[in-house]
Design a protein around this motif. Sequence first.
Motif, short mmCIF file in Angstrom:
data_model
loop_
_atom_site.label_atom_id
_atom_site.label_comp_id
_atom_site.label_asym_id
_atom_site.label_seq_id
_atom_site.Cartn_x
_atom_site.Cartn_y
_atom_site.Cartn_z
N GLY A 94 43.54 42.14 38.78
CA GLY A 94 44.08 42.99 38.11
C GLY A 94 44.62 43.39 38.53
N GLY A 130 45.59 47.29 38.27
CA GLY A 130 45.54 48.89 38.79
C GLY A 130 46.31 48.92 40.53
N PHE A 131 45.15 50.29 40.33
CA PHE A 131 45.92 50.93 41.65
C PHE A 131 46.09 50.33 43.00
CE2 PHE A 131 45.61 54.53 45.40
CZ PHE A 131 46.73 54.92 44.84
N ILE A 132 45.48 50.24 43.55
CA ILE A 132 45.65 49.32 44.52
C ILE A 132 46.32 48.21 44.41
CG2 ILE A 132 44.22 48.49 46.08
CD1 ILE A 132 42.96 50.89 46.64
N ARG A 134 43.70 42.16 32.18
CA ARG A 134 42.81 41.54 30.52
C ARG A 134 43.65 41.79 29.41
NH1 ARG A 134 36.71 44.19 31.35
NH2 ARG A 134 37.99 46.36 32.31
N ASP A 150 39.52 37.02 32.48
CA ASP A 150 38.43 38.29 32.61
C ASP A 150 37.87 37.75 34.02
OD1 ASP A 150 37.13 40.38 31.61
OD2 ASP A 150 35.60 38.72 32.63
N LEU A 151 37.37 38.31 34.79
CA LEU A 151 36.53 37.68 36.02
C LEU A 151 34.84 37.09 35.40
CD1 LEU A 151 35.96 41.23 37.99
CD2 LEU A 151 37.91 39.04 38.47
N THR A 165 41.54 42.03 43.96
CA THR A 165 41.18 43.35 44.07
C THR A 165 40.41 43.87 42.52
OG1 THR A 165 43.34 44.16 42.95
CG2 THR A 165 43.38 44.24 44.84
N ALA A 166 40.42 43.14 41.65
CA ALA A 166 40.21 43.72 40.40
C ALA A 166 38.14 44.26 40.18
CB ALA A 166 39.65 42.75 38.97
N SER A 167 38.10 44.90 39.92
CA SER A 167 36.83 45.58 39.68
C SER A 167 36.61 46.51 39.23
CB SER A 167 36.10 45.72 41.35
OG SER A 167 34.86 46.54 41.57
N VAL A 171 35.56 50.07 38.87
CA VAL A 171 35.01 51.34 39.31
C VAL A 171 34.45 52.05 38.75
CG1 VAL A 171 36.74 52.97 40.72
CG2 VAL A 171 37.52 50.84 40.88
N THR A 205 38.94 43.32 48.50
CA THR A 205 39.17 44.86 48.54
C THR A 205 37.45 44.85 48.67
OG1 THR A 205 40.02 45.36 46.79
CG2 THR A 205 41.47 45.00 48.53
N SER A 206 37.25 45.51 49.38
CA SER A 206 35.75 45.90 49.33
C SER A 206 36.11 47.99 49.69
CB SER A 206 34.82 45.72 50.92
OG SER A 206 33.86 46.36 49.78
N1 LIG Z 1 41.83 53.53 45.18
C1 LIG Z 1 41.01 53.58 45.88
O1 LIG Z 1 41.36 54.10 46.84
C2 LIG Z 1 40.21 52.91 47.05
C3 LIG Z 1 39.68 52.68 48.01
C4 LIG Z 1 38.55 51.85 48.20
C5 LIG Z 1 38.22 50.77 47.72
N2 LIG Z 1 39.12 50.63 46.71
C6 LIG Z 1 38.83 49.13 45.62
O2 LIG Z 1 39.72 48.45 45.41
C7 LIG Z 1 39.64 47.62 44.05
C8 LIG Z 1 40.17 48.12 43.42
O3 LIG Z 1 40.04 49.46 43.18
P1 LIG Z 1 41.54 50.73 42.36
O4 LIG Z 1 41.65 51.91 42.62
O5 LIG Z 1 42.76 49.83 42.32
O6 LIG Z 1 40.94 51.04 40.44
P2 LIG Z 1 41.41 50.52 39.58
O7 LIG Z 1 42.65 51.01 39.56
O8 LIG Z 1 40.72 50.42 38.59
O9 LIG Z 1 41.52 48.53 38.86
C9 LIG Z 1 40.94 48.31 38.65
C10 LIG Z 1 40.88 46.34 37.75
O10 LIG Z 1 39.76 46.10 38.17
C11 LIG Z 1 40.69 44.84 36.16
N3 LIG Z 1 39.38 44.89 36.03
C12 LIG Z 1 37.72 45.25 36.11
N4 LIG Z 1 37.09 44.56 35.38
C13 LIG Z 1 37.61 43.48 35.60
C14 LIG Z 1 37.00 42.37 35.06
N5 LIG Z 1 35.89 42.19 34.69
N6 LIG Z 1 37.80 41.43 35.06
C15 LIG Z 1 38.63 41.46 34.82
N7 LIG Z 1 39.75 42.71 35.61
C16 LIG Z 1 38.82 43.29 35.57
C17 LIG Z 1 40.71 46.60 35.91
O11 LIG Z 1 41.79 46.23 34.46
P3 LIG Z 1 41.87 46.81 33.26
O12 LIG Z 1 42.92 48.03 33.46
O13 LIG Z 1 41.45 45.91 31.79
O14 LIG Z 1 40.20 47.84 33.52
C18 LIG Z 1 41.90 47.08 36.63
O15 LIG Z 1 43.17 46.27 36.84
C19 LIG Z 1 38.08 48.14 44.07
O16 LIG Z 1 37.27 47.33 44.62
C20 LIG Z 1 37.83 49.41 44.93
O17 LIG Z 1 36.69 50.32 44.99
C21 LIG Z 1 39.55 51.45 45.90
#
Ligand SMILES: NC(=O)c1ccc[n+]([C@@H]2O[C@H](COP(=O)([O-])OP(=O)(O)OC[C@H]3O[C@@H](n4cnc5c(N)ncnc54)[C@H](OP(=O)(O)O)[C@@H]3O)[C@@H](O)[C@H]2O)c1
Length: 151
Positions: free
Chosen positions: A19, A22-24, A44, A58-59, A78-80, A82, A115-116
Motif C-alpha cells: 500500500g 498510503g499515508f503511513i 493497486r 492486491d491483498l 500497511t495496506a488496508s 480504512v 500496522t494495526s
Molecule cells: N493514519 C493513521 O493515523 C493510522 C493510525 C493507526 C493505524 N493506522 C493503520 O495503518 C494502516 C494504513 O493506514 P493509512 O492511514 O496509511 O491508510 P491509507 O492512506 O488509506 O492507505 C491505505 C493503503 O492501503 C491500500 N489498500 C487498501 N485496500 C487494498 C487492497 N485490497 N489491496 C492492496 N492495497 C490496498 C490503499 O491502496 P489504494 O491507494 O489503491 O486504495 C492505500 O494505499 C491501516 O491499517 C490503519 O488502520 C493508521
Amino acid sequence: MPVDTSSLPCQGQTVCVTGAGGFIASWIVKLLLEKGYSVKGTVRNPDCVNLMLCICADLLDYESLKEAIQGCDGVFHTASPVTDDPEQMLEPAVNGTKNVIMAAAEAKVRRVVFTSSIGTVYMDPNRSPDVVVDESCWSDLEFCKNTKVFN
Ligand SMILES: NC(=O)c1ccc[n+]([C@@H]2O[C@H](COP(=O)([O-])OP(=O)(O)OC[C@H]3O[C@@H](n4cnc5c(N)ncnc54)[C@H](OP(=O)(O)O)[C@@H]3O)[C@@H](O)[C@H]2O)c1
C-alpha cells in the motif's frame, strides 16, 4: 540535494512496503530510502504514485503479493481499506494479511511489521483508562457496535 547512501549499513537490503501510496506507507518508504534500503512498494493503481519501484498487487491476489515480496529482507504491511464498513474491511484485513504472511514465509523474509490501530485495543469501558494496553488487550466488540465508534 541527493543523499549519498553508499556507506549506510542497510545498503543492499530490500524491503517491501504494501500500500505504498498510503499515508503511513509513504512515510515508511521515505524513511527507508533515507536509511539506504532498497524499497519495493505495492500499489493497486500505478498511475496514482510517482515513486521508486512499484509493483501492482492486491491483498487478495496471492500471486501478485508473492512476486512483490520475493527477494525482500523485510516487509511492512500497511495496506488496508480504512473504513468503518465491515463488508469492505474484513476480507482484505484478514485474508489479505494472511496472504502477506504466507508470501513472506515462503520467501523466507526475516521480519514482517504489521500496522494495526489503537482502536483494536483500547475501547473497553470496563477497563481503567490508566491501564497500559498491549497485544493482550482487545476492544469490546459490543461496545464498539453500540457506540458506532471504530477508529
Ligand atoms: N493514519 C493513521 O493515523 C493510522 C493510525 C493507526 C493505524 N493506522 C493503520 O495503518 C494502516 C494504513 O493506514 P493509512 O492511514 O496509511 O491508510 P491509507 O492512506 O488509506 O492507505 C491505505 C493503503 O492501503 C491500500 N489498500 C487498501 N485496500 C487494498 C487492497 N485490497 N489491496 C492492496 N492495497 C490496498 C490503499 O491502496 P489504494 O491507494 O489503491 O486504495 C492505500 O494505499 C491501516 O491499517 C490503519 O488502520 C493508521
